[in-house]
Design a protein around this motif. Structure first.
Motif, short mmCIF file in Angstrom:
data_model
loop_
_atom_site.label_atom_id
_atom_site.label_comp_id
_atom_site.label_asym_id
_atom_site.label_seq_id
_atom_site.Cartn_x
_atom_site.Cartn_y
_atom_site.Cartn_z
N HIS A 1 66.30 154.07 9.49
CA HIS A 1 65.14 153.58 8.73
C HIS A 1 65.05 154.23 7.34
CE1 HIS A 1 62.59 157.12 9.34
NE2 HIS A 1 62.56 156.97 10.65
N GLY A 2 65.61 155.43 7.19
CA GLY A 2 65.74 156.02 5.86
C GLY A 2 64.48 156.58 5.23
N GLN A 3 63.40 156.71 5.99
CA GLN A 3 62.18 157.31 5.39
C GLN A 3 62.21 158.82 5.62
OE1 GLN A 3 58.40 155.20 6.26
NE2 GLN A 3 59.70 153.69 7.29
N PHE A 4 62.92 159.51 4.76
CA PHE A 4 63.19 160.93 4.99
C PHE A 4 61.98 161.82 4.73
CE2 PHE A 4 67.39 159.07 3.95
CZ PHE A 4 67.93 159.22 5.23
N ILE A 5 61.05 161.32 3.93
CA ILE A 5 59.81 162.08 3.67
C ILE A 5 58.65 161.29 4.28
CG2 ILE A 5 58.23 162.92 1.88
CD1 ILE A 5 60.87 164.47 1.87
N LEU A 6 57.85 161.97 5.10
CA LEU A 6 56.68 161.38 5.76
C LEU A 6 57.01 160.05 6.46
CD1 LEU A 6 53.75 162.29 3.29
CD2 LEU A 6 54.59 163.57 5.27
N GLY A 7 58.14 160.05 7.15
CA GLY A 7 58.50 158.88 7.96
C GLY A 7 57.66 158.81 9.23
N ASP B 1 69.57 163.17 23.21
CA ASP B 1 68.27 162.70 22.74
C ASP B 1 68.05 163.06 21.26
OD1 ASP B 1 65.69 161.46 23.37
OD2 ASP B 1 64.87 163.47 22.99
N VAL B 2 68.42 164.29 20.89
CA VAL B 2 68.28 164.70 19.48
C VAL B 2 69.11 163.78 18.59
CG1 VAL B 2 68.78 166.53 17.79
CG2 VAL B 2 67.80 167.13 20.00
N ARG B 3 70.35 163.53 19.01
CA ARG B 3 71.23 162.68 18.19
C ARG B 3 70.63 161.29 18.02
NH1 ARG B 3 76.44 164.90 17.09
NH2 ARG B 3 76.98 162.91 16.14
N ALA B 4 70.10 160.74 19.11
CA ALA B 4 69.54 159.39 19.05
C ALA B 4 68.35 159.35 18.09
CB ALA B 4 69.11 158.94 20.45
N ARG B 5 67.50 160.37 18.16
CA ARG B 5 66.31 160.38 17.29
C ARG B 5 66.71 160.60 15.84
NH1 ARG B 5 61.28 161.22 20.53
NH2 ARG B 5 62.00 161.62 22.63
#
Ligand SMILES: Cc1ncc(COP(=O)(O)O)c(C=O)c1O
Length: 384
Positions: A42-48, A31-35
């Motif tokens: 999606h690439g929104q590493f800050i405030l995604g 589950d961690v890997r999938a998330r």
């Protein structure tokens, strides 16, 4: 001393970790890997989107309208104090027996920590000594009492009812350092909703931990929530580039939010498992060593399990010899840390005694019954 000496070298498989994040990870690995993969896509590493999803879930869990995810527990304390407008000349009352970050956050914004002694049984802030400390500060006339910052030591909520009444009499705010206690509760209140503003930590070994640094501020105040959101992101409001206050880089990374969303799926179950371990330790060790008293109606998040005994070095040697993890949380009371030497001096005998006598035992949700029995046997053998 020990009736059953063990071989000096314990096979790696037979060691009992103080914490064991790898066991937990095996349970949630896919589950961690999938998330995490979803974040890479999606690439929104800050405030995604995972950050706001996590904030909604944390707020719902604690039963408060606002949770704001930030970069660490210490930053949560500092940003919260900034949002309250605390600064030079202000007194913030903290327990003397806790982790350094509690007082450190106060010093970071140039306010003054005032150390308060703890109750010998719950090991949390002693309301009677808080009263004395406030009176001393008022009598000295140099600092303005502004905030009381109780710590929920080892995961056990502090006495917010008594502390809240004292704070209200002096027009002070209670700001809970709940770094160790997310998941704890007392009566109908959950940690995060027991004070007007609370800070927690997602350091990896905390009951709800991520895979790096992280934290959150929880509050029922719309104004404080807005101030915290602004302060964690350079003082900018929304997505604008104008700083309306002087803030910090204090956001939780999206990847860490993804990890926490996965951890939340097993969190309630893990809290129950931690509690079962703690209550087994209590049942076997009460009367032989000092244990942390849980007032009736309180539920600890059991971040750390700590006993007291006069000769902890002998127990440590025994645990080490049997390959059982242990630690001294905390070896030095805060007023004796060089970093806080300038804080006003006051007698803090209970904190000093605890610092000399505490030793913490393995505590995590994946301890097996057999491991718990081995820890108990080691303690009982060592104390005779
Ligand atoms: C009582 C207390 N306050 C604050 C902190 C700081 O949290 P963090 O390590 O996430 O900055 C900790 C962390 O161990 C803590 O135990």
């Amino acid at each position: 001393m020990a009736s059953n000496p063990q071989p000096a070298v314990v096979a790696a498989n037979d060691r009992i970790g103080f914490f064991d994040l790898q066991r937990q990870q095996r349970r949630i690995h896919d589950d961690v890997r999938a998330r995490m993969d979803a974040v890479l896509v999606h690439g929104q590493f800050i405030l995604g989107p995972e950050v706001s999803e996590l904030e909604g879930k944390l707020a719902a869990f604690a039963g408060v309208p606002h949770a704001i995810a930030v970069s660490s527990g210490r930053d949560a304390l500092m940003i919260g104090l900034m949002a309250l407008g605390i600064g030079p000349g202000d007194a913030v009352f903290v327990p003397a027996f806790t982790f350094a970050a509690t007082a450190g956050a106060v010093c970071s914004i140039n306010a003054t920590p005032i150390f308060v002694d703890v109750d010998p049984e719950t090991r949390n802030m002693d309301p009677a000594d808080l009263e004395r400390a406030i009176d001393e500060v008022i009598a000295a006339g140099e600092l303005k009492p502004r905030v009381v910052m109780p710590v929920d030591l080892y995961g056990l909520p502090a006495d917010y009812e008594a502390i809240g009444k004292i704070a209200a009499r002096h027009d002070m705010t209670v700001f809970s350092d709940a770094a160790q206690s997310f998941g704890g509760r007392a009566g109908n209140s959950r940690v995060g909703g027991m004070a007007p503003i609370s800070a927690t930590s997602f350091y990896p070994t905390k009951p709800l931990g991520c895979y790096g640094d992280g934290g959150a501020i929880l509050t029922d105040s719309d104004e404080l929530a807005e101030a915290v959101r602004t302060l964690r992101s350079h003082g900018r409001q929304g997505t604008g580039d104008v700083a309306v206050r002087n803030g910090v880089t204090g956001r939780l990374d999206t990847l860490q939010a993804a990890v926490l969303l996965s951890k939340l799926t097993v969190f309630e179950d893990e809290l129950e498992k931690r509690d079962a371990v703690a209550r087994r330790y209590d049942a076997a060790l009460a009367g032989k060593v000092g244990i942390q008293k849980q007032p009736s109606g309180y539920f600890s998040a059991n971040a750390i399990y700590t006993i007291t005994l006069p000769n902890r070095e002998a127990l440590k040697a025994e645990l080490d010899a049997r390959g059982i993890g242990n630690a001294f949380f905390y070896r030095v009371a805060l007023h004796q840390h060089p970093a806080f030497a300038e804080a006003p001096k006051r007698p803090l005998p209970v904190s000093e005694r605890l610092a000399d006598t505490v030793i913490s035992l393995p505590m995590h949700p994946d301890l097996t019954d057999e491991e718990v029995e081995r820890v108990i046997a080691a303690v009982l053998d060592a104390v005779g």
